[in-house]
Write an enzyme that holds these catalytic residues in place. Structure first.
Site, PDB file in Angstrom:
ATOM      1  CB  VAL A 126      -0.928   0.017   1.222  1.00  0.00           C
ATOM      2  CG1 VAL A 126      -1.794   1.274   1.221  1.00  0.00           C
ATOM      3  CG2 VAL A 126      -1.792  -1.234   1.260  1.00  0.00           C
ATOM      4  CG  ASP A 146      -8.896  14.848   1.393  1.00  0.00           C
ATOM      5  OD1 ASP A 146      -7.839  14.728   2.063  1.00  0.00           O
ATOM      6  OD2 ASP A 146      -9.534  15.922   1.328  1.00  0.00           O
ATOM      7  CG  ASN A 156       5.180   9.372  -0.432  1.00  0.00           C
ATOM      8  OD1 ASN A 156       6.232   9.968  -0.215  1.00  0.00           O
ATOM      9  ND2 ASN A 156       4.404   9.699  -1.463  1.00  0.00           N
ATOM     10  CE1 TYR A 208       6.419  18.256   5.344  1.00  0.00           C
ATOM     11  CE2 TYR A 208       8.587  19.184   5.777  1.00  0.00           C
ATOM     12  CZ  TYR A 208       7.797  18.217   5.189  1.00  0.00           C
ATOM     13  OH  TYR A 208       8.372  17.207   4.448  1.00  0.00           O
ATOM     14  CE  LYS A 266       6.586  14.868   6.430  1.00  0.00           C
ATOM     15  NZ  LYS A 266       6.007  13.579   5.966  1.00  0.00           N
TER      16      LYS A 266
END
Length: 253
Positions: free
Chosen positions: A7, A61, A86, A151, A155
């Site tokens: 996936v 989405d 990802n 962001y 992460k």
């Protein structure tokens, strides 16, 4: 991997396409997930014709909990050997000027969706005694970044979660690796609203090769590219205030 399923989220472009093709080349069927149905189908057709495996598209989405739940249901019907988390995006700009809704979507996709999808596949992998989870983080995970504050924070979460799971699952046969790319030739910067910055970029093929080598070596974390790895190491030695100042300069160049 013959007959199993991989996936891949964010599979309509960039790293997602590269991961899908690499796993298909190794014999895995692929379930491709992204918002753009037309691009997904083009990738799926290319994978089918080039590698002779099954390629299924699942437009979704992943910031939407209901659409995530539908994906989890579909994944439960498959023999998932690999999950590549990802999908994600960033935003560049002053924190006070970014739309709250965009911030919420960024956190929902980069952290919540990744966590839910990971939780969905881990029990089956543990029961089977095999499997692999690839968590795509970023070199942004190593320091606070003014003008990319949300962001970088998301992460950092991905990095910590992935390494923790690597240790939890280390003796189960399930492998986990966190890949931290630096600037890469993808749609990331255009989506973030700053395509002119950080022009020295690695290719998706380089990032995927780095990832797969680290996965084979059972490493918990890898930074793609020697300069990026050196930068990540250097951040551990600098005071946090200096990290933030330097990161702001780098993000604007």
């Amino acid at each position: 991997m013959n007959g199993s399923w991989a996936v891949v989220t964010g599979a309509s472009s960039g790293l997602g396409v590269e991961f899908a093709e690499r796993l298909a080349a190794d014999g895995a069927n692929v379930l491709l997930v992204a918002r753009r149905a037309d691009l997904l189908e083009a990738v799926a057709e290319r994978v089918r014709s080039h590698f002779g495996v099954l390629a299924e598209t699942h437009p979704a989405d992943l910031t939407d909990p209901a659409q995530r739940a539908a994906l989890v249901s579909r994944m439960a019907e498959l023999d998932v050997s690999h999950l590549v988390n990802n999908a994600g995006f960033g935003t560049m700009g002053a924190f006070a000027e970014i739309e709250p809704e965009r911030m919420s979507q960024e956190m929902e996709l980069n952290m919540v969706a990744l966590t839910e999808l990971t939780r969905a596949v881990v029990p089956g992998m543990v029961a089977r005694g095999s499997g692999a989870i690839i968590q795509v983080a970023s070199t942004a995970a190593f320091q606070p970044i003014p003008t990319m504050a949300v962001y970088a924070a998301t992460k950092a979460y991905v990095k910590r979660l992935g390494v923790a799971l690597w240790e939890e699952l280390r003796e189960t046969g399930v492998r986990v690796v966190v890949i931290c790319p630096g600037p890469t030739e993808t749609e990331f910067f255009a989506t973030a609203g700053a395509d002119a910055v950080m022009r020295r970029r690695r290719t998706p093929a380089q990032v995927v090769e780095t990832t797969m080598r680290a996965l084979a070596a059972h490493r918990p974390l890898v930074v793609d590219g020697l300069p990026n790895a050196a930068m990540a190491l250097a951040t551990r030695l600098a005071p946090v205030a200096l990290q933030a100042r330097l990161a702001r300069v780098v993000a604007s160049t």
